[in-house]
Design a protein around this motif. Sequence first.
Motif, PDB file in Angstrom:
ATOM      1  N   GLY A   1       0.816  -1.212   0.000  1.00  0.00           N
ATOM      2  CA  GLY A   1       0.000   0.000   0.000  1.00  0.00           C
ATOM      3  C   GLY A   1       0.848   1.259   0.000  1.00  0.00           C
ATOM      4  N   GLN A   2       1.959   1.237   0.734  1.00  0.00           N
ATOM      5  CA  GLN A   2       2.847   2.398   0.758  1.00  0.00           C
ATOM      6  C   GLN A   2       3.499   2.619  -0.607  1.00  0.00           C
ATOM      7  N   TYR A   3       3.887   1.545  -1.270  1.00  0.00           N
ATOM      8  CA  TYR A   3       4.455   1.675  -2.616  1.00  0.00           C
ATOM      9  C   TYR A   3       3.402   2.222  -3.586  1.00  0.00           C
ATOM     10  N   LEU A   4       2.185   1.728  -3.491  1.00  0.00           N
ATOM     11  CA  LEU A   4       1.110   2.214  -4.358  1.00  0.00           C
ATOM     12  C   LEU A   4       0.812   3.687  -4.081  1.00  0.00           C
ATOM     13  N   ALA A   5       0.770   4.057  -2.808  1.00  0.00           N
ATOM     14  CA  ALA A   5       0.518   5.455  -2.442  1.00  0.00           C
ATOM     15  C   ALA A   5       1.647   6.347  -2.939  1.00  0.00           C
ATOM     16  N   PHE A   6       2.892   5.835  -2.892  1.00  0.00           N
ATOM     17  CA  PHE A   6       4.024   6.601  -3.394  1.00  0.00           C
ATOM     18  C   PHE A   6       3.899   6.832  -4.901  1.00  0.00           C
ATOM     19  N   ILE A   7       3.504   5.802  -5.628  1.00  0.00           N
ATOM     20  CA  ILE A   7       3.322   5.942  -7.079  1.00  0.00           C
ATOM     21  C   ILE A   7       2.306   7.038  -7.359  1.00  0.00           C
ATOM     22  N   TRP A   8       1.189   7.005  -6.646  1.00  0.00           N
ATOM     23  CA  TRP A   8       0.141   7.997  -6.873  1.00  0.00           C
ATOM     24  C   TRP A   8       0.631   9.402  -6.532  1.00  0.00           C
ATOM     25  N   ALA A   9       1.220   9.564  -5.343  1.00  0.00           N
ATOM     26  CA  ALA A   9       1.669  10.888  -4.907  1.00  0.00           C
ATOM     27  C   ALA A   9       2.758  11.438  -5.826  1.00  0.00           C
ATOM     28  N   TYR A  10       3.744  10.613  -6.155  1.00  0.00           N
ATOM     29  CA  TYR A  10       4.840  11.045  -7.022  1.00  0.00           C
ATOM     30  C   TYR A  10       4.299  11.492  -8.378  1.00  0.00           C
ATOM     31  N   SER A  11       3.361  10.708  -8.920  1.00  0.00           N
ATOM     32  CA  SER A  11       2.784  11.029 -10.227  1.00  0.00           C
ATOM     33  C   SER A  11       1.998  12.335 -10.186  1.00  0.00           C
ATOM     34  N   GLN A  12       1.286  12.574  -9.081  1.00  0.00           N
ATOM     35  CA  GLN A  12       0.528  13.818  -8.941  1.00  0.00           C
ATOM     36  C   GLN A  12       1.453  15.035  -8.867  1.00  0.00           C
ATOM     37  N   ILE A  13       2.549  14.892  -8.145  1.00  0.00           N
ATOM     38  CA  ILE A  13       3.481  16.007  -7.953  1.00  0.00           C
ATOM     39  C   ILE A  13       4.340  16.269  -9.186  1.00  0.00           C
ATOM     40  N   ASN A  14       4.833  15.193  -9.810  1.00  0.00           N
ATOM     41  CA  ASN A  14       5.807  15.330 -10.888  1.00  0.00           C
ATOM     42  C   ASN A  14       5.249  15.146 -12.292  1.00  0.00           C
ATOM     43  N   GLY A  15       4.012  14.729 -12.411  1.00  0.00           N
ATOM     44  CA  GLY A  15       3.401  14.566 -13.722  1.00  0.00           C
ATOM     45  C   GLY A  15       3.928  13.369 -14.502  1.00  0.00           C
ATOM     46  N   ARG A  16       4.598  12.472 -13.836  1.00  0.00           N
ATOM     47  CA  ARG A  16       5.106  11.251 -14.452  1.00  0.00           C
ATOM     48  C   ARG A  16       5.324  10.221 -13.350  1.00  0.00           C
ATOM     49  N   ALA A  17       5.428   8.967 -13.757  1.00  0.00           N
ATOM     50  CA  ALA A  17       5.620   7.894 -12.783  1.00  0.00           C
ATOM     51  C   ALA A  17       7.035   7.932 -12.214  1.00  0.00           C
ATOM     52  N   PRO A  18       7.216   7.395 -11.013  1.00  0.00           N
ATOM     53  CA  PRO A  18       8.564   7.350 -10.434  1.00  0.00           C
ATOM     54  C   PRO A  18       9.448   6.304 -11.109  1.00  0.00           C
ATOM     55  N   ALA A  19      10.746   6.550 -11.064  1.00  0.00           N
ATOM     56  CA  ALA A  19      11.733   5.566 -11.501  1.00  0.00           C
ATOM     57  C   ALA A  19      12.068   4.689 -10.298  1.00  0.00           C
ATOM     58  N   GLU A  20      12.681   3.543 -10.547  1.00  0.00           N
ATOM     59  CA  GLU A  20      13.055   2.666  -9.435  1.00  0.00           C
ATOM     60  C   GLU A  20      13.979   3.385  -8.456  1.00  0.00           C
TER      61      GLU A  20
END
Length: 102
Positions: free
Chosen positions: A21-40
Amino acid sequence: MNQLLDQKKPGGPTPFTAKQGQYLAFIWAYSQINGRAPAEADFQRYFKVTPPSVHQMLKTLEKIGLIQKQPGVARSIQLLVPPQDLPILGIEQPVIISETSH
């Protein structure tokens, strides 16, 4: 009835662990802030984990159908969980034991 099948019904709760859940929440938050998905590497920095740990977690999330990635395409993670089903990112409730004077 079969609890696992019941959990996978549309509109029902999405089964994932607290860590997932934390990884999924990070994907969502990072994408909202940066306009793209996170890298590994972004996961590594945020969670302070090793590259193999991140890679394995993303493989697991994809295998169980919580994310989708395009092979060979950087930052191609797509979240398949509705944002309202995600936990709050980085909030851990510490156990506080108060001492009382006798």
